[in-house]
Design a protein around this motif. Structure first.
Motif, PDB file in Angstrom:
ATOM      1  N   ASP A 306       1.143  -1.191   0.146  1.00 12.31           N
ATOM      2  CA  ASP A 306      -0.211   0.000   0.262  1.00 12.31           C
ATOM      3  C   ASP A 306       0.651   0.472   0.143  1.00 12.31           C
ATOM      4  OD1 ASP A 306      -2.211  -1.459  -0.192  1.00 12.31           O
ATOM      5  OD2 ASP A 306      -2.306  -1.627   2.153  1.00 12.31           O
ATOM      6  N   PRO A 307       1.134   2.086  -1.218  1.00 16.50           N
ATOM      7  CA  PRO A 307       1.932   2.957  -0.763  1.00 16.50           C
ATOM      8  C   PRO A 307       1.512   4.130   0.066  1.00 16.50           C
ATOM      9  CG  PRO A 307       0.022   2.957  -2.535  1.00 16.50           C
ATOM     10  CD  PRO A 307      -0.425   2.048  -1.819  1.00 16.50           C
ATOM     11  N   SER A 308       2.866   5.002   0.574  1.00 21.70           N
ATOM     12  CA  SER A 308       3.348   5.569   2.174  1.00 21.70           C
ATOM     13  C   SER A 308       3.832   6.506   1.306  1.00 21.70           C
ATOM     14  CB  SER A 308       3.895   4.609   2.997  1.00 21.70           C
ATOM     15  OG  SER A 308       5.111   4.607   2.180  1.00 21.70           O
ATOM     16  N   ASP A 311       7.672   5.315  -0.249  1.00 22.04           N
ATOM     17  CA  ASP A 311       7.553   4.366  -1.326  1.00 22.04           C
ATOM     18  C   ASP A 311       7.370   5.650  -2.514  1.00 22.04           C
ATOM     19  OD1 ASP A 311       7.139   2.640   0.556  1.00 22.04           O
ATOM     20  OD2 ASP A 311       5.028   2.059   0.118  1.00 22.04           O
ATOM     21  N   ARG A 313       6.292   5.155  -6.611  1.00 21.28           N
ATOM     22  CA  ARG A 313       4.825   4.943  -6.600  1.00 21.28           C
ATOM     23  C   ARG A 313       4.668   4.423  -8.004  1.00 21.28           C
ATOM     24  NH1 ARG A 313       0.449   8.187  -3.537  1.00 21.28           N
ATOM     25  NH2 ARG A 313       1.862   7.759  -1.238  1.00 21.28           N
ATOM     26  N   THR A 315       1.776   1.891 -11.742  1.00 20.62           N
ATOM     27  CA  THR A 315       0.718   1.220 -11.990  1.00 20.62           C
ATOM     28  C   THR A 315       1.131  -0.047 -12.748  1.00 20.62           C
ATOM     29  OG1 THR A 315      -0.272   3.384 -12.672  1.00 20.62           O
ATOM     30  CG2 THR A 315      -1.238   1.267 -13.139  1.00 20.62           C
ATOM     31  N   VAL A 332       6.288   2.127 -13.595  1.00 20.69           N
ATOM     32  CA  VAL A 332       7.390   3.245 -12.580  1.00 20.69           C
ATOM     33  C   VAL A 332       6.864   4.630 -12.544  1.00 20.69           C
ATOM     34  CG1 VAL A 332       8.804   3.522 -10.243  1.00 20.69           C
ATOM     35  CG2 VAL A 332       8.630   1.994 -11.390  1.00 20.69           C
ATOM     36  N   ASP A 333       6.008   5.426 -11.230  1.00 21.11           N
ATOM     37  CA  ASP A 333       6.072   7.065 -11.976  1.00 21.11           C
ATOM     38  C   ASP A 333       7.773   7.157 -12.049  1.00 21.11           C
ATOM     39  OD1 ASP A 333       3.289   6.483 -11.584  1.00 21.11           O
ATOM     40  OD2 ASP A 333       3.451   7.990  -9.507  1.00 21.11           O
ATOM     41  N   ARG A 354      -2.651   1.318  -8.524  1.00 19.21           N
ATOM     42  CA  ARG A 354      -1.924   2.066  -8.098  1.00 19.21           C
ATOM     43  C   ARG A 354      -1.187   0.755  -6.891  1.00 19.21           C
ATOM     44  NH1 ARG A 354       0.547   5.855 -11.016  1.00 19.21           N
ATOM     45  NH2 ARG A 354       0.585   6.981  -8.455  1.00 19.21           N
ATOM     46  N   THR A 355       0.294   0.933  -6.798  1.00 18.97           N
ATOM     47  CA  THR A 355       0.636   0.263  -5.490  1.00 18.97           C
ATOM     48  C   THR A 355       1.463   1.173  -4.924  1.00 18.97           C
ATOM     49  OG1 THR A 355       1.959  -1.784  -4.939  1.00 18.97           O
ATOM     50  CG2 THR A 355       2.118  -0.498  -7.269  1.00 18.97           C
ATOM     51  N   GLY A 356       2.411   1.270  -3.795  1.00 21.90           N
ATOM     52  CA  GLY A 356       3.926   1.407  -3.122  1.00 21.90           C
ATOM     53  C   GLY A 356       4.739   0.882  -3.973  1.00 21.90           C
TER      54      GLY A 356
END
Length: 369
Positions: A306-308, A311, A313, A315, A332-333, A354-356
């Motif tokens: 889960d994004p923090s 982290d 970020r 998709t 990755v962004d 979306r993911t961390g």
């Protein structure tokens, strides 16, 4: 030669009764070989295999793996360079011993057994200069060693592919060679048999103490079977190391991509870590000063969570499930190329999610991008 009656099932591999031979170091220095002025194959190849160890020679098609094996066996004369076993020169300036005088055993692809004679006679083929009782004893020892005790009376066509490869190994080991060469011996086996036959071959080589060279194009086979792995590129050894060191600390990005899956990121190193699109990553010892380069990670070092705020970020774009694990592709962004993430167990992420992204362990840095 009298031959025992074959039982219904093979016996488990056992240690041989014959004494072990002293292991001999294989040393190859400055080896070159061309098939014409415009067809160089080996280009100054160096390789040392310590006595009693198994080295896997790994590389893409056309890199010179089979040519190297044929030079060591004596089937080809090198243009320059030397091949020694236990300090004895097999090939070198003014020296080229024929194959029968080299004490080199060969396990070819698909076994290549003599189809018209029994298993026992196949194994005993190279046991010249011994009386009948000694040949029979050595044959039985070798068949026991490879888990085929009592199979001497069978004909090759009565055996499975894996059993034929074991017989080919027994035939190669019977004359007590100093070096055993294995030329992609598991290619013809299906995946269910391959790992078991590999383990049996490895155990038999260890039991006899023979020095061995395995030529393969299978990275997993090389890493799981060998004591050393030599990666050949354009006729030279790009890197030779233990499987663990080769995987964790490849010599350059090409080796990293060739041996397993790799995540390569641009990064700037300073103070023992590198700044990347995935955050600050600790670097392995030996990286000093400020420098830009390519940061290498393996897919299993990357975790999705889960994004923090701390982290990176991204998709999720693809999930490939393989049973024992899955490969998840993430855009990755801030990074142009997608990143592969290897996940074990139950996979909960889905494309579009979306993911961390977090990194575990150390990376290595290679100068340049």
């Amino acid at each position: 030669m009298s031959e025992p009656t074959a039982p219904a099932a093979p016996a488990a591999p056992a240690a041989p009764a014959a004494p072990k031979t002293d292991p001999a170091e294989l040393k190859i220095t400055g080896l070159t070989k061309s098939y014409g002025p415009d067809a160089p194959v080996l280009q100054g190849l160096d390789l040392t295999v310590p006595g009693g160890q198994l080295a896997a020679v790994l590389g893409p098609s056309g890199c010179g793996k089979t040519t190297l094996l044929r030079v060591v066996a004596g089937f080809l004369r090198p243009d320059t360079g030397t091949v020694t076993v236990g300090g004895r020169t097999l090939s070198g300036p003014g020296t080229h011993l024929p194959p029968e005088r080299r004490r080199v055993g060969i396990v070819p692809q698909e076994g290549a057994l003599f189809p018209h004679v029994s298993v026992a006679r196949n194994v005993a083929f190279g046991l010249t200069g011994r009386d009948r009782a000694a040949r029979r004893k050595r044959t039985e020892e070798m068949l026991e060693l490879v888990g085929l005790a009592g199979y001497g009376a069978r004909m090759p066509h009565e055996l499975s592919g894996g059993q034929q490869q074991r017989v080919a190994l027994a035939r190669a080991l019977a004359p007590e060679p100093a070096v055993v060469l294995l030329d992609e011996p598991f290619n013809a086996l299906d995946s269910a048999l391959r790992s078991g036959v590999r383990a049996d071959v490895r155990a038999a080589l260890r039991a006899t103490g023979a020095t061995a060279v395995l030529v393969t194009h299978d990275q997993q086979e090389a890493l799981s079977t060998a004591d050393l792995v030599a990666v050949v590129r354009d006729g030279t050894v790009a890197q030779c190391a233990t499987p663990q060191d080769l995987y964790r600390r490849p010599a350059d990005p090409w080796v990293a991509r060739f041996v397993g899956d790799a995540v390569l990121l641009p990064g700037t190193a300073e103070g023992g870590s590198a700044v990347t699109a995935l955050g600050r990553v600790p670097l392995a010892a030996g990286t000093a000063g400020r420098q830009e380069g390519t940061v290498l990670l393996r897919p299993e070092q990357i975790l999705l969570a889960d994004p923090s705020p701390a982290d990176a970020r991204g998709t999720v774009t693809e999930v490939c499930f393989y049973g024992h694990d899955a490969m998840v592709t993430v855009d990755v962004d801030g990074l142009d190329d997608p990143v592969g993430v290897r996940m074990a167990g139950h996979v909960t992420v889905r494309p579009g999610q979306r993911t961390g992204i977090r990194v575990t362990g150390e990376a290595t840095l290679h100068a340049g991008r």
